[in-house]
Scaffold this motif. Structure first.
Motif, PDB file in Angstrom:
ATOM      1  N   SER A  15     -10.926   5.900  -2.255  1.00 44.18           N
ATOM      2  CA  SER A  15     -10.223   4.752  -0.803  1.00 44.18           C
ATOM      3  C   SER A  15     -10.385   4.529  -0.369  1.00 44.18           C
ATOM      4  O   SER A  15     -10.354   4.054   0.642  1.00 44.18           O
ATOM      5  CB  SER A  15      -9.147   5.311  -2.070  1.00 44.18           C
ATOM      6  N   TRP A  16     -10.871   5.849   0.871  1.00 47.72           N
ATOM      7  CA  TRP A  16     -11.052   5.886   2.001  1.00 47.72           C
ATOM      8  C   TRP A  16     -12.220   4.647   2.621  1.00 47.72           C
ATOM      9  O   TRP A  16     -12.274   3.987   4.165  1.00 47.72           O
ATOM     10  CB  TRP A  16     -10.930   7.183   2.626  1.00 47.72           C
ATOM     11  N   SER A  36      -1.996   0.228   2.201  1.00 42.62           N
ATOM     12  CA  SER A  36      -1.557   1.153   1.379  1.00 42.62           C
ATOM     13  C   SER A  36      -2.245   1.641   0.953  1.00 42.62           C
ATOM     14  O   SER A  36      -3.419   1.045   0.587  1.00 42.62           O
ATOM     15  CB  SER A  36      -0.800   0.331   0.834  1.00 42.62           C
ATOM     16  N   PRO A  37      -2.660   2.660  -0.463  1.00 45.73           N
ATOM     17  CA  PRO A  37      -3.231   2.654  -1.606  1.00 45.73           C
ATOM     18  C   PRO A  37      -3.312   1.678  -2.335  1.00 45.73           C
ATOM     19  O   PRO A  37      -4.304   1.838  -3.162  1.00 45.73           O
ATOM     20  CB  PRO A  37      -2.206   4.282  -2.305  1.00 45.73           C
ATOM     21  N   GLU A  38      -2.098   1.448  -2.600  1.00 45.42           N
ATOM     22  CA  GLU A  38      -1.936   0.148  -3.851  1.00 45.42           C
ATOM     23  C   GLU A  38      -3.041  -1.538  -2.980  1.00 45.42           C
ATOM     24  O   GLU A  38      -4.096  -1.217  -3.941  1.00 45.42           O
ATOM     25  CB  GLU A  38      -0.624  -1.116  -3.759  1.00 45.42           C
ATOM     26  N   LYS A  84      -5.628  -0.361  -1.523  1.00 41.32           N
ATOM     27  CA  LYS A  84      -7.029  -0.033  -1.767  1.00 41.32           C
ATOM     28  C   LYS A  84      -7.514  -0.266  -2.450  1.00 41.32           C
ATOM     29  O   LYS A  84      -8.781  -0.745  -3.254  1.00 41.32           O
ATOM     30  CB  LYS A  84      -7.043   1.400  -1.195  1.00 41.32           C
ATOM     31  N   LEU A 111      -8.908   9.230  -5.070  1.00 41.03           N
ATOM     32  CA  LEU A 111      -7.723   8.903  -4.025  1.00 41.03           C
ATOM     33  C   LEU A 111      -8.284  10.252  -3.347  1.00 41.03           C
ATOM     34  O   LEU A 111      -8.650  11.646  -3.627  1.00 41.03           O
ATOM     35  CB  LEU A 111      -5.971   9.494  -4.674  1.00 41.03           C
ATOM     36  N   TRP A 164      -3.892  11.285   2.407  1.00 36.85           N
ATOM     37  CA  TRP A 164      -3.813  10.147   2.993  1.00 36.85           C
ATOM     38  C   TRP A 164      -3.822   8.727   2.060  1.00 36.85           C
ATOM     39  O   TRP A 164      -3.017   7.784   1.958  1.00 36.85           O
ATOM     40  CB  TRP A 164      -5.934   9.501   3.410  1.00 36.85           C
ATOM     41  N   ASP A 165      -3.540   9.232   0.734  1.00 41.19           N
ATOM     42  CA  ASP A 165      -2.988   8.200  -0.791  1.00 41.19           C
ATOM     43  C   ASP A 165      -1.339   8.917  -1.252  1.00 41.19           C
ATOM     44  O   ASP A 165      -0.909   8.354  -2.356  1.00 41.19           O
ATOM     45  CB  ASP A 165      -4.054   7.850  -1.541  1.00 41.19           C
ATOM     46  N   TYR A 187       3.170   8.800  -8.846  1.00 39.92           N
ATOM     47  CA  TYR A 187       1.512   8.786  -9.295  1.00 39.92           C
ATOM     48  C   TYR A 187       1.455   8.314 -10.325  1.00 39.92           C
ATOM     49  O   TYR A 187       0.401   7.400 -11.200  1.00 39.92           O
ATOM     50  CB  TYR A 187       0.912  10.145  -8.754  1.00 39.92           C
ATOM     51  N   LEU A 210       1.159   4.779  -9.548  1.00 40.78           N
ATOM     52  CA  LEU A 210       0.288   3.861  -8.950  1.00 40.78           C
ATOM     53  C   LEU A 210      -0.732   4.442  -9.432  1.00 40.78           C
ATOM     54  O   LEU A 210      -1.632   2.886  -9.672  1.00 40.78           O
ATOM     55  CB  LEU A 210       0.151   5.376  -8.251  1.00 40.78           C
ATOM     56  N   LEU A 256      -7.252   5.105 -11.998  1.00 41.04           N
ATOM     57  CA  LEU A 256      -7.495   6.247 -11.084  1.00 41.04           C
ATOM     58  C   LEU A 256      -8.980   7.331 -11.699  1.00 41.04           C
ATOM     59  O   LEU A 256      -8.592   8.006 -12.207  1.00 41.04           O
ATOM     60  CB  LEU A 256      -6.271   6.615 -10.361  1.00 41.04           C
TER      61      LEU A 256
END
Ligand code: PSV
Ligand code: MN
Ligand code: MN
Length: 395
Positions: free
Chosen positions: A27-28, A48-50, A52, A71, A75-76, A81, A84, A95
């Motif tokens: 993700s990062w 946002s995580p979404e 990413k 993830l 950070w996420d 969850y 997500l 994920l």
């Protein structure tokens, strides 16, 4: 050699092998990143995580080979969850690995799980346990642990006591795992600690994983070794011992550069994949997670990640082209030159036409990067996303 690669039987073998290869993207890698000198902001990066996950889904749609996204917590961090994970499924990805983060808090100046202060150790372990709760919600199999713990000065702390504290923390975390979950321990030679690092090498990680039990395995981050380290030896050793759990793929010239995998030394990547193919470890049943751990500080992120996936595919295709029978015969007869020639013939084969053909056969564009540029996605995110986030620092 191109003619060998295009022979139907050979092409079929490569095709079957590549069909097993799943590359998890981080993700990062989609977010802003930089060095300790400067984080460069790029237009259109996720907020946002979404977002990413949406970018990771684009990489998967274009390559067909990147079906999950790792993830990094916090950070996420999100409230829900499970939601997500459902969002990821809607996007067409899953994920994957949950990466813990016990390196970004003032409390961790002298270490996290090896800190001399029991209060700080408790806080760090609680975060690791929270990550397992998150895995329960996301359905993730793997908890990846990298510790920045270590010392800068001789005498600063007891090397041996820190190993004791590390052992205790790993044990508590391991015991919290569910039956189908794994603890993946990552090592790194140095940085941010410069004198001693508490998990500096594969031997240390291996010893801790052996002590923990069968669901503890080692992660090889290709950028975490001294220059000249023979990484394929480590791959072969850990595979044989059943202790290779994951890769963090990236390239390095000098230290932990986090450049695109296969950019600095494609021959090294081929040699690593050769050990993987020889060990039958592309088979998902062996459970090895092939992940990218990269930062794209100066290049556009999504095409860089697509390029990285393609680089791993190319190295894998070359490894699959190695004539195993000819290699074994040359090795048996002690024909050093012939054995080396078998490897070099495979490495020097241009597999790009074959990969383009295989993509077309699976309904993909033969050139995923060109397809990305044509898709208009980059222009769309640059228009829509204002105020993109950093990967970690301050996230
Ligand atoms: C540490 O250098 C590392 O390789 C670990 O995997 C971290 O989780 C990752 O980088 C992201 O910073
Ligand atoms: Mn890593
Ligand atoms: Mn690293």
């Amino acid at each position: 050699m191109t003619s060998t690669a295009s022979r139907p039987a050979v092409a079929d073998g490569v095709k079957q092998g590549l069909a097993q290869l799943r590359i998890e993207t981080p993700s990062w890698g989609y977010a802003n990143s930089g060095t300790r000198f400067k984080v460069f902001a790029q237009p259109g990066v996720p907020r946002s995580p979404e977002e990413k996950i949406a970018d990771a889904a684009v990489v998967h749609r274009l390559t067909g080979a990147a079906p999950s996204v790792a993830l990094h917590i916090p950070w996420d961090r999100v409230d829900d969850y499970a939601a997500l994970a459902a969002y990821a499924t809607d996007q067409g990805v899953a994920l994957g690995t949950i990466n813990a983060n016990v390196f970004q808090d003032d409390d961790y100046k002298l270490g996290s799980v090896t800190n001399p202060d029991p209060r700080v150790r408790r806080k760090a372990i609680d975060h690791l346990l929270e990550c397992v709760d998150i895995m329960d919600a996301t359905g993730s199999r793997d908890l990846k642990l990298w510790f920045s713990d270590g010392t800068n000065y001789p005498g600063q702390d007891s090397i041996r006591a820190r190993q004791d504290r590390l052992t205790e923390a790993l044990r508590e975390t391991y015991d919290r795992l569910g039956e189908s979950q794994r603890l993946i321990l990552e090592y790194k030679l140095f940085e941010p600690a410069f004198y001693t690092t508490d998990v500096p090498d594969w031997g240390t990680a291996f010893a801790h994983c052996l002590e923990l039990g069968p669901r503890a395995q080692v992660c090889i981050d290709t950028g975490h070794h001294a220059p000249g380290t023979n990484i394929e030896f480590i791959v072969a050793f850990l595979l044989r011992a059943g202790k290779l759990g994951a890769f963090d793929f990236n390239s390095r010239f000098y230290a932990d550069d986090d450049l695109m995998v296969g950019a600095a030394d494609p021959f090294q990547l081929f040699r690593i994949l050769h050990e993987i193919v020889q060990g039958g470890a592309l088979d998902p049943a062996l459970g090895i997670a092939y992940m990218l751990d990269q930062c794209h500080n100066i290049e556009t992120k999504i095409p860089a990640i697509i390029r990285s996936v393609m680089n791993v595919q190319e190295a894998t295709a070359k490894a699959l082209l190695v004539d195993a029978d000819a290699l074994a015969a040359a090795q048996r007869s002690g024909d050093v030159l012939a054995a080396n020639a078998v490897l070099m013939d495979a490495y020097n084969t241009d597999v790009r036409p074959l990969l383009a053909q295989l993509r077309e056969e699976s309904g993909l564009d033969p050139d995923p990067i060109a397809a990305y540029h044509r898709s208009g996605y980059q222009q769309q995110i640059e228009r829509d996303r204002v105020g993109g986030r950093q990967a970690g620092w301050g996230a």
